[in-house]
Motif scaffolding. Structure first.
Motif, short mmCIF file in Angstrom:
data_model
loop_
_atom_site.label_atom_id
_atom_site.label_comp_id
_atom_site.label_asym_id
_atom_site.label_seq_id
_atom_site.Cartn_x
_atom_site.Cartn_y
_atom_site.Cartn_z
N VAL A 1 -13.30 -66.04 33.94
CA VAL A 1 -14.53 -66.84 33.91
C VAL A 1 -14.54 -67.71 32.65
CG1 VAL A 1 -17.05 -66.68 33.62
CG2 VAL A 1 -15.89 -65.23 35.32
N LEU A 2 -14.20 -67.11 31.52
CA LEU A 2 -14.23 -67.84 30.25
C LEU A 2 -13.17 -68.94 30.21
CD1 LEU A 2 -14.91 -64.83 27.88
CD2 LEU A 2 -16.50 -66.67 28.48
N ASN A 3 -12.04 -68.72 30.85
CA ASN A 3 -11.01 -69.77 30.91
C ASN A 3 -11.51 -70.97 31.70
OD1 ASN A 3 -8.75 -69.34 29.35
ND2 ASN A 3 -7.76 -68.03 30.85
N ARG A 4 -12.38 -70.77 32.65
CA ARG A 4 -12.89 -71.85 33.49
C ARG A 4 -14.15 -72.51 32.93
NH1 ARG A 4 -9.87 -68.80 36.19
NH2 ARG A 4 -8.75 -69.48 38.03
N MET A 5 -14.67 -71.98 31.85
CA MET A 5 -15.95 -72.42 31.33
C MET A 5 -15.98 -73.93 31.07
SD MET A 5 -18.04 -70.83 28.15
CE MET A 5 -16.91 -71.46 26.93
N ASN A 6 -14.95 -74.49 30.51
CA ASN A 6 -14.92 -75.93 30.21
C ASN A 6 -13.84 -76.64 31.01
OD1 ASN A 6 -17.04 -75.91 28.28
ND2 ASN A 6 -15.65 -75.00 26.80
N GLY A 7 -13.67 -76.23 32.26
CA GLY A 7 -12.72 -76.88 33.14
C GLY A 7 -11.30 -76.38 33.02
N GLY A 8 -11.08 -75.29 32.30
CA GLY A 8 -9.74 -74.72 32.15
C GLY A 8 -9.34 -73.89 33.36
N ASP A 9 -8.25 -73.19 33.21
CA ASP A 9 -7.73 -72.35 34.30
C ASP A 9 -6.97 -71.19 33.69
OD1 ASP A 9 -7.07 -71.42 36.82
OD2 ASP A 9 -5.77 -73.10 37.34
N THR B 1 -16.99 -65.60 42.05
CA THR B 1 -16.94 -67.02 41.67
C THR B 1 -15.51 -67.50 41.42
OG1 THR B 1 -17.11 -66.63 39.28
CG2 THR B 1 -19.18 -66.77 40.52
N LEU B 2 -14.55 -66.60 41.46
CA LEU B 2 -13.17 -66.94 41.08
C LEU B 2 -12.25 -67.08 42.28
CD1 LEU B 2 -12.86 -64.36 38.17
CD2 LEU B 2 -13.16 -66.83 37.95
#
Length: 188
Positions: free
Chosen positions: A165-173, A102-103
């Protein structure tokens, strides 16, 4: 289930030794005790990570990891015993493949940063690597099964992926490393 831990303060370790699961006593600074302690610390850090917001599938995976780390600690506490099965390593392999798919591909190194959950996953990753080194050191001195070493190796890789994955959870990077050498090479 019986009350297995009815007395916590036994005072039997006051002399610098601790009891293993097979009733032998070893020094608290033995390689085996170091490995057990690092696995316990990893499990505790994953418990802290689980206090954070995260997707349900990641939470379920980390809870399963905690159970497997408890099995690993049990295996380390009883020389020659096997509690951690190869299937546990296969579960990590499957989760690693699923979440990594997914990354976006990494073109640069990332810093252990971003969201609090991702940063805690990075802390868990580094503790997993230390636990792996402790298990490898123990394996040089004593015969161990392959699964404990493999599990910790795969788990540290998975925790790296889960941090992304956790960095992208709320639209982060990811937080990318700013390499002076790479920046200077791009200017020429």
């Amino acid at each position: 289930m019986a009350n297995r831990l009815s007395q916590i303060a036994t005072r039997t370790g006051d002399n610098g030794t601790t009891g293993l699961g097979d009733n032998t006593r070893v020094s608290k600074d033995s390689l085996r005790v170091h490995a057990m302690g690092d696995v316990d610390e990893l499990n505790s850090n994953i418990g802290v990570l689980l206090c954070e917001e995260m997707p349900d599938g990641v939470r379920e995976l980390l809870v399963e990891v905690q159970h497997q780390l408890f099995n690993l600690g049990g295996e380390l506490s009883i020389p020659g015993f096997e509690l951690l099965k190869p299937e546990a390593v296969a579960l990590l392999d499957a989760a690693l493949e699923e979440h990594n798919a997914t990354l976006p591909r990494l073109a640069e190194f990332i810093l252990p940063a971003g969201s609090r959950a991702a940063s805690l996953a990075h802390v868990c990753r580094t503790v997993a690597r230390r636990a792996e080194r402790a298990v490898v050191a123990l394996g040089v001195e004593e015969t161990l099964k392959d699964a404990p070493r493999q599990y910790l190796n795969r788990l540290s890789d998975l925790l790296f992926v889960l941090s992304r994955v956790l960095n992208r959870m709320n639209g982060g990077d990811d937080v990318y490393w700013k390499s002076e050498r790479l920046a200077n090479a791009g200017q020429k």
